[in-house]
Design a protein around this motif. Sequence first.
Motif, PDB file in Angstrom:
ATOM      1  N   GLU A   1       5.312  37.065  19.319  1.00 14.04           N
ATOM      2  CA  GLU A   1       3.998  36.733  18.765  1.00 14.04           C
ATOM      3  C   GLU A   1       3.989  35.315  18.201  1.00 14.04           C
ATOM      4  O   GLU A   1       5.032  34.729  17.912  1.00 14.04           O
TER       5      GLU A   1
ATOM      6  N   LYS B   1       2.146  34.463  15.241  1.00 16.65           N
ATOM      7  CA  LYS B   1       2.219  34.598  13.786  1.00 16.65           C
ATOM      8  C   LYS B   1       3.464  35.415  13.446  1.00 16.65           C
ATOM      9  O   LYS B   1       3.411  36.618  13.218  1.00 16.65           O
ATOM     10  N   VAL B   2       4.586  34.730  13.421  1.00 14.91           N
ATOM     11  CA  VAL B   2       5.871  35.411  13.366  1.00 14.91           C
ATOM     12  C   VAL B   2       6.415  35.576  11.946  1.00 14.91           C
ATOM     13  O   VAL B   2       7.418  36.247  11.732  1.00 14.91           O
TER      14      VAL B   2
ATOM     15  N   SER C   1      10.512  38.194  17.761  1.00 14.16           N
ATOM     16  CA  SER C   1       9.127  38.426  18.163  1.00 14.16           C
ATOM     17  C   SER C   1       8.711  37.483  19.279  1.00 14.16           C
ATOM     18  O   SER C   1       9.263  36.391  19.443  1.00 14.16           O
TER      19      SER C   1
ATOM     20  N   ARG D   1       2.280  45.172  24.267  1.00 16.10           N
ATOM     21  CA  ARG D   1       2.706  44.180  23.291  1.00 16.10           C
ATOM     22  C   ARG D   1       1.829  42.940  23.411  1.00 16.10           C
ATOM     23  O   ARG D   1       1.280  42.666  24.483  1.00 16.10           O
ATOM     24  N   PRO D   2       1.690  42.168  22.302  1.00 17.27           N
ATOM     25  CA  PRO D   2       0.846  40.968  22.333  1.00 17.27           C
ATOM     26  C   PRO D   2       1.259  40.001  23.435  1.00 17.27           C
ATOM     27  O   PRO D   2       2.445  39.796  23.677  1.00 17.27           O
TER      28      PRO D   2
END
Length: 248
Positions: free
Chosen positions: A236, A238-239, A234, A118-119
Motif C-alpha cells: 500500500e 499509506k504504509v 505492505s 488486496r489494494p
Amino acid sequence: MEIIKLAEENIHDEHICCAISDKKCVDGYEKKKEWLKKEFRNGYNFQKVNVRGKVFIEYVPIENSWLPITGKNFMVVNCFWVSGQFKGKGNGKKLLEQCLTDSKEMDGIIAVSSDKKRPFMTDPKFLKHQGFEIIDEAEPYFKLWGLKINPKAEFPKFIESSKSGKCPNSQGITAYYSNTCPFTEYYTNRLLREYAKKKNIPLEINQIKSQEDGRRMPIPWVINSVFYKGELVSLEMKVERHLEKLIG
C-alpha cells in the motif's frame, strides 16, 4: 459505454483515471503519463471506459513487461481497476474482453494478484470467475493467474529470484517504487522519507526505472512495496500504520 484507448496522440487530452483530482499527486500524475508515452512504443495498452472515474485496464506483451516473469507470447495485465459506482455493471468484463480481443494472436493472458483482494491488485475472485487459474506462487502471498487462448501453450512463471518475499537489505526500511502509478512519487519519496526521519530509522528507496530493474525485483511486483528488516510489510501507499505495528 464507450472504451477509449490512450495513445501518444490523445494522452494530453485524456485523464488516466487515477489521482484525477488529487493535488498532492500532480507530479506523479505527469510522470505516469510520461512513462506511458514511452511504453506505448513497446505495445503497452491503456484502455478506459469513457467516464470520470477509475474504470480502466492496462496490459502489455510479456516480452515488454517490467514484472519478473518468464515466458513468451502471453499478455500481462498490470493495473485493472473498476471503482465505486461503476462496479457491478459489467465494466470489468467489458474491459477484459477488450484485452482478449487485443490478445487473439497470443497464447493467453496472465495477471499477478494474491490469495485475496488486496489494494492495487486485481480481485482474484473476478479472475477466477472469468476462467483464470493459479499457475505459479511466490512468498508471501503472490499468485500468478493465467487464462489460455491456445490450449497447447505453456504458462509463464515467476522468475525464481522474485519468489523469496524478502529483500537483500536487512537494516531499517527498504522501499521500491516505479512511476507506473501516479501515487508512488508522493507517498514514497515524500511521506515515507518524512516517517523514517521522524522515527530515526535507516531508509533505502529504490526507484524501478527500467525493465531490467523490474526483472531483478525480490517480489513479483513493481508498483510499490515496503520492507522492514528485509521482510515485506505492505504494497500500500499509506504504509505508516503497517510500520507502526512493527516499530511502534
